[in-house]
Scaffold this motif. Sequence first.
Motif, PDB file in Angstrom:
ATOM      1  N   THR A 102       0.834  -1.194   0.000  1.00 20.60           N
ATOM      2  CA  THR A 102       0.000   0.000   0.000  1.00 20.60           C
ATOM      3  C   THR A 102       0.865   1.238   0.000  1.00 20.60           C
ATOM      4  O   THR A 102       1.780   1.363   0.803  1.00 20.60           O
ATOM      5  N   ASN A 103       0.579   2.129  -0.918  1.00 20.99           N
ATOM      6  CA  ASN A 103       1.255   3.411  -0.947  1.00 20.99           C
ATOM      7  C   ASN A 103       0.516   4.311   0.040  1.00 20.99           C
ATOM      8  O   ASN A 103      -0.578   4.783  -0.223  1.00 20.99           O
ATOM      9  N   ASN A 104       1.110   4.536   1.205  1.00 20.27           N
ATOM     10  CA  ASN A 104       0.418   5.271   2.267  1.00 20.27           C
ATOM     11  C   ASN A 104       0.070   6.704   1.880  1.00 20.27           C
ATOM     12  O   ASN A 104      -0.941   7.247   2.294  1.00 20.27           O
ATOM     13  N   LYS A 105       0.923   7.316   1.063  1.00 14.24           N
ATOM     14  CA  LYS A 105       0.700   8.708   0.703  1.00 14.24           C
ATOM     15  C   LYS A 105      -0.587   8.885  -0.092  1.00 14.24           C
ATOM     16  O   LYS A 105      -1.348   9.822   0.116  1.00 14.24           O
ATOM     17  N   PHE A 106      -0.824   7.965  -1.035  1.00 13.18           N
ATOM     18  CA  PHE A 106      -2.003   8.083  -1.887  1.00 13.18           C
ATOM     19  C   PHE A 106      -3.075   7.049  -1.544  1.00 13.18           C
ATOM     20  O   PHE A 106      -4.150   7.050  -2.116  1.00 13.18           O
ATOM     21  N   ASN A 107      -2.736   6.140  -0.614  1.00 13.26           N
ATOM     22  CA  ASN A 107      -3.672   5.096  -0.215  1.00 13.26           C
ATOM     23  C   ASN A 107      -4.120   4.267  -1.416  1.00 13.26           C
ATOM     24  O   ASN A 107      -5.288   3.963  -1.595  1.00 13.26           O
ATOM     25  N   ILE A 108      -3.165   3.938  -2.264  1.00 13.06           N
ATOM     26  CA  ILE A 108      -3.447   3.153  -3.459  1.00 13.06           C
ATOM     27  C   ILE A 108      -2.634   1.869  -3.410  1.00 13.06           C
ATOM     28  O   ILE A 108      -1.448   1.890  -3.107  1.00 13.06           O
ATOM     29  N   PHE A 109      -3.275   0.756  -3.701  1.00  8.44           N
ATOM     30  CA  PHE A 109      -2.589  -0.526  -3.696  1.00  8.44           C
ATOM     31  C   PHE A 109      -1.740  -0.662  -4.955  1.00  8.44           C
ATOM     32  O   PHE A 109      -2.091  -0.177  -6.013  1.00  8.44           O
ATOM     33  N   LYS A 110      -0.630  -1.367  -4.823  1.00  7.54           N
ATOM     34  CA  LYS A 110       0.199  -1.599  -5.995  1.00  7.54           C
ATOM     35  C   LYS A 110       0.868  -2.962  -5.903  1.00  7.54           C
ATOM     36  O   LYS A 110       1.089  -3.502  -4.827  1.00  7.54           O
ATOM     37  N   VAL A 111       1.179  -3.523  -7.048  1.00  7.17           N
ATOM     38  CA  VAL A 111       1.840  -4.817  -7.120  1.00  7.17           C
ATOM     39  C   VAL A 111       3.119  -4.660  -7.930  1.00  7.17           C
ATOM     40  O   VAL A 111       3.113  -4.034  -8.986  1.00  7.17           O
ATOM     41  N   ASN A 112       4.218  -5.175  -7.419  1.00 15.92           N
ATOM     42  CA  ASN A 112       5.483  -5.120  -8.145  1.00 15.92           C
ATOM     43  C   ASN A 112       5.728  -6.475  -8.794  1.00 15.92           C
ATOM     44  O   ASN A 112       6.114  -7.426  -8.125  1.00 15.92           O
ATOM     45  N   ASP A 113       5.496  -6.582 -10.080  1.00  7.34           N
ATOM     46  CA  ASP A 113       5.677  -7.826 -10.816  1.00  7.34           C
ATOM     47  C   ASP A 113       6.443  -7.553 -12.091  1.00  7.34           C
ATOM     48  O   ASP A 113       6.469  -6.429 -12.596  1.00  7.34           O
ATOM     49  N   GLY A 114       7.028  -8.611 -12.626  1.00  3.62           N
ATOM     50  CA  GLY A 114       7.743  -8.449 -13.879  1.00  3.62           C
ATOM     51  C   GLY A 114       8.535  -9.686 -14.234  1.00  3.62           C
ATOM     52  O   GLY A 114       8.314 -10.770 -13.688  1.00  3.62           O
ATOM     53  N   PHE A 115       9.498  -9.508 -15.144  1.00  6.37           N
ATOM     54  CA  PHE A 115      10.283 -10.632 -15.637  1.00  6.37           C
ATOM     55  C   PHE A 115      11.754 -10.251 -15.767  1.00  6.37           C
ATOM     56  O   PHE A 115      12.096  -9.094 -16.008  1.00  6.37           O
ATOM     57  N   LYS A 116      12.590 -11.260 -15.614  1.00  9.21           N
ATOM     58  CA  LYS A 116      14.026 -11.102 -15.846  1.00  9.21           C
ATOM     59  C   LYS A 116      14.342 -11.792 -17.164  1.00  9.21           C
ATOM     60  O   LYS A 116      14.142 -12.995 -17.311  1.00  9.21           O
ATOM     61  N   VAL A 117      14.827 -11.023 -18.131  1.00 10.09           N
ATOM     62  CA  VAL A 117      15.102 -11.550 -19.466  1.00 10.09           C
ATOM     63  C   VAL A 117      16.604 -11.770 -19.622  1.00 10.09           C
ATOM     64  O   VAL A 117      17.408 -10.878 -19.343  1.00 10.09           O
ATOM     65  N   SER A 118      16.981 -12.974 -20.055  1.00  8.23           N
ATOM     66  CA  SER A 118      18.398 -13.298 -20.274  1.00  8.23           C
ATOM     67  C   SER A 118      18.744 -13.077 -21.740  1.00  8.23           C
ATOM     68  O   SER A 118      18.072 -13.601 -22.633  1.00  8.23           O
ATOM     69  N   LEU A 119      19.795 -12.311 -21.970  1.00  5.74           N
ATOM     70  CA  LEU A 119      20.189 -11.946 -23.335  1.00  5.74           C
ATOM     71  C   LEU A 119      21.637 -12.340 -23.580  1.00  5.74           C
ATOM     72  O   LEU A 119      22.508 -12.120 -22.735  1.00  5.74           O
ATOM     73  N   ALA A 120      21.893 -12.898 -24.755  1.00 11.60           N
ATOM     74  CA  ALA A 120      23.220 -13.448 -25.055  1.00 11.60           C
ATOM     75  C   ALA A 120      24.119 -12.501 -25.827  1.00 11.60           C
ATOM     76  O   ALA A 120      25.276 -12.828 -26.090  1.00 11.60           O
ATOM     77  N   SER A 121      23.614 -11.336 -26.194  1.00 12.59           N
ATOM     78  CA  SER A 121      24.441 -10.408 -26.962  1.00 12.59           C
ATOM     79  C   SER A 121      23.993  -8.973 -26.731  1.00 12.59           C
ATOM     80  O   SER A 121      22.863  -8.716 -26.300  1.00 12.59           O
ATOM     81  N   PHE A 122      24.890  -8.058 -27.045  1.00 12.48           N
ATOM     82  CA  PHE A 122      24.571  -6.641 -26.922  1.00 12.48           C
ATOM     83  C   PHE A 122      23.477  -6.246 -27.911  1.00 12.48           C
ATOM     84  O   PHE A 122      22.640  -5.393 -27.625  1.00 12.48           O
ATOM     85  N   GLU A 123      23.477  -6.882 -29.079  1.00 11.94           N
ATOM     86  CA  GLU A 123      22.462  -6.586 -30.092  1.00 11.94           C
ATOM     87  C   GLU A 123      21.065  -6.912 -29.562  1.00 11.94           C
ATOM     88  O   GLU A 123      20.107  -6.168 -29.791  1.00 11.94           O
ATOM     89  N   GLU A 124      20.938  -8.041 -28.842  1.00  7.49           N
ATOM     90  CA  GLU A 124      19.647  -8.409 -28.257  1.00  7.49           C
ATOM     91  C   GLU A 124      19.219  -7.396 -27.197  1.00  7.49           C
ATOM     92  O   GLU A 124      18.044  -7.021 -27.115  1.00  7.49           O
ATOM     93  N   LEU A 125      20.172  -6.970 -26.382  1.00  7.14           N
ATOM     94  CA  LEU A 125      19.868  -5.985 -25.339  1.00  7.14           C
ATOM     95  C   LEU A 125      19.385  -4.678 -25.953  1.00  7.14           C
ATOM     96  O   LEU A 125      18.394  -4.087 -25.504  1.00  7.14           O
ATOM     97  N   LYS A 126      20.080  -4.228 -26.967  1.00  8.58           N
ATOM     98  CA  LYS A 126      19.712  -2.981 -27.632  1.00  8.58           C
ATOM     99  C   LYS A 126      18.324  -3.091 -28.259  1.00  8.58           C
ATOM    100  O   LYS A 126      17.496  -2.174 -28.158  1.00  8.58           O
ATOM    101  N   LYS A 127      18.061  -4.232 -28.891  1.00  7.20           N
ATOM    102  CA  LYS A 127      16.770  -4.464 -29.548  1.00  7.20           C
ATOM    103  C   LYS A 127      15.625  -4.450 -28.530  1.00  7.20           C
ATOM    104  O   LYS A 127      14.601  -3.789 -28.734  1.00  7.20           O
ATOM    105  N   LEU A 128      15.809  -5.169 -27.418  1.00  8.32           N
ATOM    106  CA  LEU A 128      14.755  -5.236 -26.409  1.00  8.32           C
ATOM    107  C   LEU A 128      14.527  -3.885 -25.737  1.00  8.32           C
ATOM    108  O   LEU A 128      13.381  -3.497 -25.476  1.00  8.32           O
TER     109      LEU A 128
END
Length: 234
Positions: A102-128
């Motif tokens: 809960t964000n106490n300042k605004f009293n709004i609920f939030k969820v921290n979710d996401g993904f960790k992407v593994s990249l084998a080259s700088f070209e892939e990183l730049k593209k993503l």
Amino acid sequence: MKLAAKIFILAFILAPISIFSQNGSIEVEVIDSVQIKATSFEYILTLEEDYESYAVEEVEEDAKMNEIKVKNAQKMKLNNLETFLKNKKYKYTSLSESNLETNNKFNIFKVNDGFKVSLASFEELKKLSIEVKELDKVSGTIGKTTYQDKSQFEEELIKKLIEKAKIKAQTIAKYSNLTLGKIIEIKETKEVDNANFNFMDMIMKLDKRKNFNSASDVQNSNYTKAIVVKFKAD
């Protein structure tokens, strides 16, 4: 300008980086680096909060309903993000399951979710990193970066350092009417512990380390070493 004056000026310039002792030796301090390339990357994708979607008044009236509303909206965004990664054939893993906060300042609920992407080259990183900019409410952050094994560059770096030390020592010997002899001692030291090292070298190193946020900033890194070399001098 008289020779004595030239010698004095040269000694003044070299003083911060070199030491001449009266016991038949010249000691110099040098620092240098070699560039190493990144071999793999992690890119962390997380969902941004959409505060505009939830009015404070609604949260106050029915916090439980808004909690469910936020969770469902986040889940849908997360599913869309995963679909995007699958379609693009990226290798990814889910981040650790987050607790509903809960964000106490605004009293709004939030969820921290996401993904960790593994990249084998700088070209892939730049593209993503470019593709992420087209996604709605998704942030991308560079995570762990793996570089080439430093031991591969040890010989090259030591060779550069010794050559650099010889040039400095020869300059001191020339203007001190001495003959430079063989190396009698080499000591490795931490460059941050000694203020006598070449100031411009340090400035260049620090300049390369700043603004380490974009994809291009992590493509290469510097392997740095500092040594003190003592030469026989007659």
